[in-house]
Design a protein around this motif. Structure first.
Motif, PDB file in Angstrom:
ATOM      1  N   VAL A  53      -2.159 -15.021   7.379  1.00  0.00           N
ATOM      2  CA  VAL A  53      -2.389 -14.055   6.307  1.00  0.00           C
ATOM      3  C   VAL A  53      -1.670 -12.760   6.631  1.00  0.00           C
ATOM      4  CG1 VAL A  53      -4.141 -12.711   5.069  1.00  0.00           C
ATOM      5  CG2 VAL A  53      -4.656 -15.062   5.780  1.00  0.00           C
ATOM      6  N   LEU A  54      -1.011 -12.185   5.638  1.00  0.00           N
ATOM      7  CA  LEU A  54      -0.474 -10.827   5.749  1.00  0.00           C
ATOM      8  C   LEU A  54      -1.369  -9.926   4.910  1.00  0.00           C
ATOM      9  CD1 LEU A  54       1.671  -8.769   6.613  1.00  0.00           C
ATOM     10  CD2 LEU A  54       3.008  -9.431   4.598  1.00  0.00           C
ATOM     11  N   TYR A  55      -2.084  -9.036   5.572  1.00  0.00           N
ATOM     12  CA  TYR A  55      -2.987  -8.083   4.918  1.00  0.00           C
ATOM     13  C   TYR A  55      -2.160  -6.819   4.709  1.00  0.00           C
ATOM     14  CZ  TYR A  55      -7.428  -5.499   4.259  1.00  0.00           C
ATOM     15  OH  TYR A  55      -8.470  -4.745   3.770  1.00  0.00           O
ATOM     16  N   PHE A  56      -1.655  -6.632   3.490  1.00  0.00           N
ATOM     17  CA  PHE A  56      -0.486  -5.783   3.268  1.00  0.00           C
ATOM     18  C   PHE A  56      -0.760  -4.607   2.346  1.00  0.00           C
ATOM     19  CE2 PHE A  56       3.903  -5.214   1.431  1.00  0.00           C
ATOM     20  CZ  PHE A  56       4.530  -4.897   2.628  1.00  0.00           C
ATOM     21  N   GLU A  57      -0.236  -3.453   2.760  1.00  0.00           N
ATOM     22  CA  GLU A  57      -0.211  -2.259   1.919  1.00  0.00           C
ATOM     23  C   GLU A  57       1.220  -2.060   1.436  1.00  0.00           C
ATOM     24  OE1 GLU A  57      -0.162   2.511   2.534  1.00  0.00           O
ATOM     25  OE2 GLU A  57      -1.731   1.441   3.634  1.00  0.00           O
ATOM     26  N   GLY A  58       1.449  -2.217   0.147  1.00  0.00           N
ATOM     27  CA  GLY A  58       2.789  -2.076  -0.400  1.00  0.00           C
ATOM     28  C   GLY A  58       3.060  -3.135  -1.449  1.00  0.00           C
ATOM     29  N   THR A  64      10.096 -12.470   6.036  1.00  0.00           N
ATOM     30  CA  THR A  64       9.529 -13.193   7.177  1.00  0.00           C
ATOM     31  C   THR A  64       8.063 -13.565   6.965  1.00  0.00           C
ATOM     32  OG1 THR A  64       9.300 -10.992   8.171  1.00  0.00           O
ATOM     33  CG2 THR A  64      11.076 -12.392   9.005  1.00  0.00           C
ATOM     34  N   ALA A  65       7.472 -13.115   5.859  1.00  0.00           N
ATOM     35  CA  ALA A  65       6.097 -13.493   5.543  1.00  0.00           C
ATOM     36  C   ALA A  65       6.036 -14.803   4.755  1.00  0.00           C
ATOM     37  CB  ALA A  65       5.402 -12.392   4.753  1.00  0.00           C
ATOM     38  N   HIS A  66       7.144 -15.507   4.647  1.00  0.00           N
ATOM     39  CA  HIS A  66       7.154 -16.803   3.949  1.00  0.00           C
ATOM     40  C   HIS A  66       6.132 -17.745   4.591  1.00  0.00           C
ATOM     41  CE1 HIS A  66       8.665 -20.277   1.798  1.00  0.00           C
ATOM     42  NE2 HIS A  66       8.710 -20.932   2.948  1.00  0.00           N
ATOM     43  N   GLY A  67       5.291 -18.341   3.779  1.00  0.00           N
ATOM     44  CA  GLY A  67       4.254 -19.226   4.288  1.00  0.00           C
ATOM     45  C   GLY A  67       2.947 -18.535   4.583  1.00  0.00           C
ATOM     46  N   PHE A  68       2.917 -17.215   4.491  1.00  0.00           N
ATOM     47  CA  PHE A  68       1.693 -16.446   4.694  1.00  0.00           C
ATOM     48  C   PHE A  68       0.987 -16.238   3.354  1.00  0.00           C
ATOM     49  CE2 PHE A  68       3.793 -15.644   8.583  1.00  0.00           C
ATOM     50  CZ  PHE A  68       2.950 -15.003   9.468  1.00  0.00           C
ATOM     51  N   ASP A  69      -0.327 -16.254   3.378  1.00  0.00           N
ATOM     52  CA  ASP A  69      -1.085 -15.752   2.229  1.00  0.00           C
ATOM     53  C   ASP A  69      -1.024 -14.228   2.284  1.00  0.00           C
ATOM     54  OD1 ASP A  69      -1.852 -18.361   1.622  1.00  0.00           O
ATOM     55  OD2 ASP A  69      -3.689 -18.208   2.803  1.00  0.00           O
ATOM     56  N   VAL A  70      -0.644 -13.608   1.194  1.00  0.00           N
ATOM     57  CA  VAL A  70      -0.558 -12.142   1.167  1.00  0.00           C
ATOM     58  C   VAL A  70      -1.780 -11.591   0.430  1.00  0.00           C
ATOM     59  CG1 VAL A  70       0.800 -10.138   0.479  1.00  0.00           C
ATOM     60  CG2 VAL A  70       1.961 -12.230   1.241  1.00  0.00           C
ATOM     61  N   ILE A  71      -2.534 -10.756   1.114  1.00  0.00           N
ATOM     62  CA  ILE A  71      -3.717 -10.113   0.551  1.00  0.00           C
ATOM     63  C   ILE A  71      -3.474  -8.610   0.539  1.00  0.00           C
ATOM     64  CG2 ILE A  71      -6.178  -9.673   0.852  1.00  0.00           C
ATOM     65  CD1 ILE A  71      -6.408 -12.324   2.302  1.00  0.00           C
ATOM     66  N   ARG A  72      -3.720  -7.996  -0.602  1.00  0.00           N
ATOM     67  CA  ARG A  72      -3.528  -6.544  -0.709  1.00  0.00           C
ATOM     68  C   ARG A  72      -4.614  -5.821   0.083  1.00  0.00           C
ATOM     69  NH1 ARG A  72      -0.673  -3.337  -3.974  1.00  0.00           N
ATOM     70  NH2 ARG A  72      -0.088  -5.106  -5.294  1.00  0.00           N
ATOM     71  N   GLN A  73      -4.205  -4.813   0.850  1.00  0.00           N
ATOM     72  CA  GLN A  73      -5.182  -4.044   1.619  1.00  0.00           C
ATOM     73  C   GLN A  73      -6.128  -3.282   0.711  1.00  0.00           C
ATOM     74  OE1 GLN A  73      -4.170  -1.508   4.954  1.00  0.00           O
ATOM     75  NE2 GLN A  73      -2.446  -2.826   5.504  1.00  0.00           N
ATOM     76  N   ALA A  74      -7.369  -3.189   1.172  1.00  0.00           N
ATOM     77  CA  ALA A  74      -8.354  -2.358   0.486  1.00  0.00           C
ATOM     78  C   ALA A  74      -8.034  -0.890   0.712  1.00  0.00           C
ATOM     79  CB  ALA A  74      -9.748  -2.685   1.018  1.00  0.00           C
ATOM     80  N   GLY A  75      -8.669  -0.025  -0.051  1.00  0.00           N
ATOM     81  CA  GLY A  75      -8.521   1.410   0.156  1.00  0.00           C
ATOM     82  C   GLY A  75      -9.458   1.904   1.241  1.00  0.00           C
ATOM     83  N   GLY A  76      -9.385   3.192   1.516  1.00  0.00           N
ATOM     84  CA  GLY A  76     -10.278   3.790   2.495  1.00  0.00           C
ATOM     85  C   GLY A  76      -9.632   3.966   3.850  1.00  0.00           C
ATOM     86  N   GLU A  77     -10.412   4.462   4.792  1.00  0.00           N
ATOM     87  CA  GLU A  77      -9.927   4.662   6.151  1.00  0.00           C
ATOM     88  C   GLU A  77      -9.728   3.316   6.837  1.00  0.00           C
ATOM     89  OE1 GLU A  77      -9.068   7.613   7.334  1.00  0.00           O
ATOM     90  OE2 GLU A  77      -9.648   8.491   5.411  1.00  0.00           O
ATOM     91  N   LEU A  78      -9.065   3.350   7.999  1.00  0.00           N
ATOM     92  CA  LEU A  78      -8.690   2.103   8.659  1.00  0.00           C
ATOM     93  C   LEU A  78      -9.901   1.245   8.994  1.00  0.00           C
ATOM     94  CD1 LEU A  78      -6.613   0.214   9.871  1.00  0.00           C
ATOM     95  CD2 LEU A  78      -6.584   1.637  11.935  1.00  0.00           C
ATOM     96  N   LEU A  82     -10.210  -2.633   7.716  1.00  0.00           N
ATOM     97  CA  LEU A  82     -10.425  -3.756   8.625  1.00  0.00           C
ATOM     98  C   LEU A  82     -11.721  -4.489   8.279  1.00  0.00           C
ATOM     99  CD1 LEU A  82      -9.461  -2.185  12.087  1.00  0.00           C
ATOM    100  CD2 LEU A  82      -8.081  -3.702  10.670  1.00  0.00           C
ATOM    101  N   ALA A  83     -12.777  -3.736   8.012  1.00  0.00           N
ATOM    102  CA  ALA A  83     -14.064  -4.351   7.706  1.00  0.00           C
ATOM    103  C   ALA A  83     -13.965  -5.241   6.469  1.00  0.00           C
ATOM    104  CB  ALA A  83     -15.125  -3.271   7.510  1.00  0.00           C
ATOM    105  N   VAL A  84     -13.226  -4.800   5.470  1.00  0.00           N
ATOM    106  CA  VAL A  84     -13.113  -5.576   4.226  1.00  0.00           C
ATOM    107  C   VAL A  84     -12.504  -6.947   4.489  1.00  0.00           C
ATOM    108  CG1 VAL A  84     -11.867  -5.702   2.034  1.00  0.00           C
ATOM    109  CG2 VAL A  84     -13.087  -3.614   2.644  1.00  0.00           C
TER     110      VAL A  84
END
Length: 213
Positions: A53-58, A64-78, A82-84
Motif C-alpha cells: 500500500v502507498l499511503y499518499f499525500e498528493g 514505481t508504485a505500480h502494483g501498490f494499492d494507493v490510499i489517500r492520506q487523511a488530514g491532521g497531524e502526523l 498514522l492512526a487512521v
C-alpha cells in the motif's frame, strides 16, 4: 499475510526535504526525496507479502508504485494520519517511511515473520527506531490507531514515547535495526555511502559532483 504500507507525499519543490535547503535548492531536494521514495517502493515490492500500500499525500503517485494499492492520506497531524491507516487495515501491518532509502528486505524480514507468527512468544508489535530518536517503521499484528494518537512526532523522544505507549497498552514489542533518516545534507551523504547503488546515492552524486566538499 502482512500488508506493508509506505507513507509518503508527492515530491514537489518546497514541500519535501526542506531541511536539505541549503545546500540543495528546493528542486534538488525534491529530486533526492523522489529517489528515496523510489528506492523504498522498490524494496517493498521485493518483499514476500500479500499486499503493498502507498499511503499518499498528493495527486500523482510515482510510477514505481505500480502494483501498490494507493490510499489517500487523511488530514491532521502526523500521529492522526498514522492512526487512521492503522485503524483502516485489519490484517497484520508494517508501515515504513520514505526517508530511509538504505532500507533493505533483511531489515524487516524478522518483523514480517513475527507479525505472521501464531507462536505465543512472538511480539505483538515491531518498532524500527530512527537514529534521530524517531522511528522509521512500525508494525502491529492487530493494527490499532489508538496507541499512536497523541504521540508527539518529529522529536528526539518520539520513538521512546511510541514504544512506551505500546507497552502501556499491554503489547509486546520487537525491535528492528536502527536506521538514519534523510533529513540533513550530512545525513544524505552518509546514507549515499551506505547504499551506493541506490537511486538516492546516484542522484546525490549527480547533484554534488564538482561542489566543494
Amino acid at each position: 499475510m502482512t500488508a506493508v504500507v509506505v507513507i509518503a507525499k508527492e515530491c514537489r519543490p518546497g514541500r519535501v526535504k526542506t531541511r536539505l535547503t541549503p545546500p540543495f535548492t528546493p528542486a534538488e531536494a525534491a529530486r533526492l526525496a523522489a529517489a528515496s521514495l523510489d528506492d523504498t517502493l522498490e524494496t517493498v515490492a521485493a518483499l514476500p507479502v500479500a499486499r503493498r500500500v502507498l499511503y499518499f499525500e498528493g495527486r500523482n503517485p510515482p510510477a514505481t508504485a505500480h502494483g501498490f494499492d494507493v490510499i489517500r492520506q487523511a488530514g491532521g497531524e502526523l500521529d492522526e494520519r498514522l492512526a487512521v491507516v492503522f485503524d483502516a487495515l485489519a490484517e497484520p501491518m508494517l508501515l515504513v517511511g520514505m526517508d530511509t532509502p538504505q532500507f533493505r528486505p533483511d531489515d524487516v524480514r524478522e518483523a514480517i515473520a513475527g507479525l505472521e507468527s501464531t507462536g505465543a512468544d512472538a511480539p505483538d508489535c515491531w518498532l524500527g527506531p530512527a537514529a534521530d530518536g524517531g522511528f522509521w517503521a512500525l508494525g502491529m499484528r492487530m493494527p490499532r490507531g489508538d496507541v499512536i494518537r497523541g504521540v508527539p512526532m518529529s522529536r528526539d523522544d518520539t520513538g521512546a514515547v511510541q514504544r512506551r505507549r505500546l507497552e502501556e497498552a499491554g503489547l509486546s514489542v520487537g525491535q528492528m535495526p536502527v536506521l538514519a533518516d534523510v533529513d540533513t545534507a550530512a545525513e544524505a551523504s552518509v546514507i549515499a555511502e551506505l547504499a551506493p547503488d541506490s537511486r538516492f546515492a546516484r542522484e546525490f552524486r549527480r547533484l554534488t559532483a564538482g561542489r566543494p566538499a
